[in-house]
Design a protein around this motif. Structure first.
Motif, PDB file in Angstrom:
ATOM      1  N   ASN A  69       0.782  -1.047   0.098  1.00 11.07           N
ATOM      2  CA  ASN A  69      -0.050  -0.117  -0.045  1.00 11.07           C
ATOM      3  C   ASN A  69       0.873   1.225  -0.178  1.00 11.07           C
ATOM      4  O   ASN A  69       1.709   1.445   0.936  1.00 11.07           O
ATOM      5  N   HIS A  70       0.469   2.019  -0.856  1.00 20.92           N
ATOM      6  CA  HIS A  70       1.422   3.448  -1.037  1.00 20.92           C
ATOM      7  C   HIS A  70       0.529   4.785  -0.691  1.00 20.92           C
ATOM      8  O   HIS A  70       0.882   5.831  -1.178  1.00 20.92           O
ATOM      9  N   ASP A  71      -0.598   4.696  -0.146  1.00 23.34           N
ATOM     10  CA  ASP A  71      -1.518   5.413   0.035  1.00 23.34           C
ATOM     11  C   ASP A  71      -1.423   6.055   1.808  1.00 23.34           C
ATOM     12  O   ASP A  71      -1.683   7.211   1.988  1.00 23.34           O
ATOM     13  N   LEU A  72      -1.561   5.144   2.570  1.00 21.73           N
ATOM     14  CA  LEU A  72      -2.004   5.334   3.851  1.00 21.73           C
ATOM     15  C   LEU A  72      -0.929   6.245   4.598  1.00 21.73           C
ATOM     16  O   LEU A  72      -1.135   7.352   5.198  1.00 21.73           O
ATOM     17  N   VAL A  73       0.471   5.889   4.241  1.00 26.39           N
ATOM     18  CA  VAL A  73       1.458   7.147   4.680  1.00 26.39           C
ATOM     19  C   VAL A  73       1.679   7.837   3.371  1.00 26.39           C
ATOM     20  O   VAL A  73       2.407   7.609   2.492  1.00 26.39           O
ATOM     21  N   PRO A  74       1.175   8.792   3.317  1.00 26.41           N
ATOM     22  CA  PRO A  74       1.107   9.949   2.192  1.00 26.41           C
ATOM     23  C   PRO A  74       2.541  10.610   2.253  1.00 26.41           C
ATOM     24  O   PRO A  74       3.279  10.556   2.792  1.00 26.41           O
ATOM     25  N   ARG A  75       2.846  11.052   0.773  1.00 23.37           N
ATOM     26  CA  ARG A  75       4.121  11.799   0.450  1.00 23.37           C
ATOM     27  C   ARG A  75       4.071  13.224   0.984  1.00 23.37           C
ATOM     28  O   ARG A  75       2.931  13.846   1.513  1.00 23.37           O
ATOM     29  N   VAL A 125      -3.934   7.666  14.412  1.00 26.25           N
ATOM     30  CA  VAL A 125      -3.392   6.235  14.499  1.00 26.25           C
ATOM     31  C   VAL A 125      -4.240   5.311  13.987  1.00 26.25           C
ATOM     32  O   VAL A 125      -5.675   5.443  14.090  1.00 26.25           O
ATOM     33  N   PHE A 126      -3.912   4.364  13.227  1.00 28.34           N
ATOM     34  CA  PHE A 126      -4.718   3.204  12.506  1.00 28.34           C
ATOM     35  C   PHE A 126      -4.353   2.257  13.227  1.00 28.34           C
ATOM     36  O   PHE A 126      -3.389   1.724  12.990  1.00 28.34           O
ATOM     37  N   ASP A 154      -6.754  -0.743   1.572  1.00 24.45           N
ATOM     38  CA  ASP A 154      -6.676   0.060   0.366  1.00 24.45           C
ATOM     39  C   ASP A 154      -8.008   1.062   0.120  1.00 24.45           C
ATOM     40  O   ASP A 154      -7.952   1.923  -0.677  1.00 24.45           O
ATOM     41  N   ALA A 155      -9.148   0.741   0.954  1.00 22.32           N
ATOM     42  CA  ALA A 155     -10.107   1.748   0.871  1.00 22.32           C
ATOM     43  C   ALA A 155      -9.965   2.836   1.921  1.00 22.32           C
ATOM     44  O   ALA A 155     -10.842   3.804   1.763  1.00 22.32           O
ATOM     45  N   ILE A 156      -8.899   3.114   2.794  1.00 23.74           N
ATOM     46  CA  ILE A 156      -8.767   4.221   3.470  1.00 23.74           C
ATOM     47  C   ILE A 156      -8.149   5.297   2.478  1.00 23.74           C
ATOM     48  O   ILE A 156      -8.441   6.396   2.896  1.00 23.74           O
ATOM     49  N   GLY A 157      -7.038   5.071   1.630  1.00 28.26           N
ATOM     50  CA  GLY A 157      -6.338   6.190   0.898  1.00 28.26           C
ATOM     51  C   GLY A 157      -5.504   6.739   1.873  1.00 28.26           C
ATOM     52  O   GLY A 157      -4.786   6.260   2.793  1.00 28.26           O
ATOM     53  N   ASN A 158      -5.398   8.249   1.460  1.00 24.49           N
ATOM     54  CA  ASN A 158      -4.464   9.071   2.404  1.00 24.49           C
ATOM     55  C   ASN A 158      -4.957   9.198   3.763  1.00 24.49           C
ATOM     56  O   ASN A 158      -5.907   9.508   4.102  1.00 24.49           O
ATOM     57  N   ASP A 165      -5.960  12.339   5.134  1.00 26.70           N
ATOM     58  CA  ASP A 165      -7.181  12.852   4.550  1.00 26.70           C
ATOM     59  C   ASP A 165      -8.426  12.076   5.120  1.00 26.70           C
ATOM     60  O   ASP A 165      -9.700  12.463   5.050  1.00 26.70           O
ATOM     61  N   TYR A 166      -8.488  10.953   5.854  1.00 20.03           N
ATOM     62  CA  TYR A 166      -9.322   9.907   6.306  1.00 20.03           C
ATOM     63  C   TYR A 166      -9.985  10.681   7.086  1.00 20.03           C
ATOM     64  O   TYR A 166      -9.887  11.042   8.253  1.00 20.03           O
ATOM     65  N   ASP A 167     -11.533  10.506   7.059  1.00 16.07           N
ATOM     66  CA  ASP A 167     -12.359  11.047   7.946  1.00 16.07           C
ATOM     67  C   ASP A 167     -13.758  10.090   7.944  1.00 16.07           C
ATOM     68  O   ASP A 167     -14.478   9.969   7.417  1.00 16.07           O
ATOM     69  N   PRO A 168     -13.692   9.124   9.019  1.00 11.59           N
ATOM     70  CA  PRO A 168     -14.685   8.145   9.169  1.00 11.59           C
ATOM     71  C   PRO A 168     -16.105   8.686   9.004  1.00 11.59           C
ATOM     72  O   PRO A 168     -16.515   9.476  10.005  1.00 11.59           O
TER      73      PRO A 168
END
Length: 235
Positions: free
Chosen positions: A101-107, A151-152, A218-222, A225-228
């Protein structure tokens, strides 16, 4: 939006992500050319008694170290991306890759935002109680007063790494106000709290998260930016 970061700069170049090896003898065996092993932790994730691996790779391409045109917060900005990987131990030895996964920890896309995965901001990855726990630290050296951590907590379940816990806390350094959001995806309980750094008192509200699913990584994304279910936006 209490956990939002400032508007990013338009200097993050596109990159091509490699496909990691399907199997390897250890974490270093999953590192492709042009990348480095930044962090690796071990622990049993699938309940078979064998230590599995969770690791983070960091690209090292000099082309992704961009000039910071306005010079605020440094002359350059390292936008090199990261890959979070999970590999399960094989009975015959070695490991098989099950997550890339390359989205959860963003650039990094803002020179004034400290590196959210750096230990100095509280970021990092651990395995605790059979879960992969990824922390993103948030701190602005200029352009914003908010600081905190997101925290995830992820668990290997039904053939995927799934989100079972989300925790975010923010402190406004100028006002001293604090806010936090904690979501338990297993019970669907949500805790929202407000307070101040100069007091132990908090105003707490409880609610429930709609739905029943455990989101796959993979559904979490950045991760920033994640907002449940839009809950953070209502704080």
């Amino acid at each position: 939006m209490p956990f939002a970061m400032p508007v990013p700069q338009d200097n993050v170049p596109a990159v091509s992500y490699p496909v990691l090896a399907a199997e390897a003898a250890g974490a270093r065996g999953f590192v492709p050319r042009g990348w480095t092993l930044e962090s690796a932790v071990a622990g049993d994730l699938d309940g078979d008694g064998r230590p599995d691996l969770a690791f983070v790779l960091h690209m090292t391409d000099p082309a992704n170290v961009r000039k910071n045109d306005d010079g605020l917060c440094g002359d350059t900005l390292d936008t090199n991306p990261r890959i979070l990987g999970v590999a399960l131990a094989r009975p015959e030895g070695g490991y098989r890759l099950v997550v890339q996964n390359h989205d959860l920890v963003p650039r990094r896309d803002n020179a004034c935002a400290e590196d959210w995965f750096d230990g100095e901001t509280g970021g990092g990855i651990v395995i605790a109680r059979g879960n992969v726990v990824v922390t993103l630290g948030r701190f602005m050296s200029a352009g914003g007063w908010g600081m905190g951590r997101t925290v995830f907590t992820l668990r290997w379940r039904e053939g995927a790494l799934r989100l079972i816990g989300f925790d975010a806390r923010n402190t406004q350094r100028n006002s001293g106000e604090t806010s936090s959001l904690s979501v338990n995806y297993l019970t669907r309980k949500v805790r929202i709290a407000h307070g101040r750094i100069d007091s132990d008192a908090e105003t707490v509200r409880w609610t429930r998260l709609p739905g029943t699913t455990l989101p796959a990584i993979d559904a979490i994304g950045n991760g920033l930016d994640y907002d449940p279910a839009g809950l953070a936006g209502k704080l």
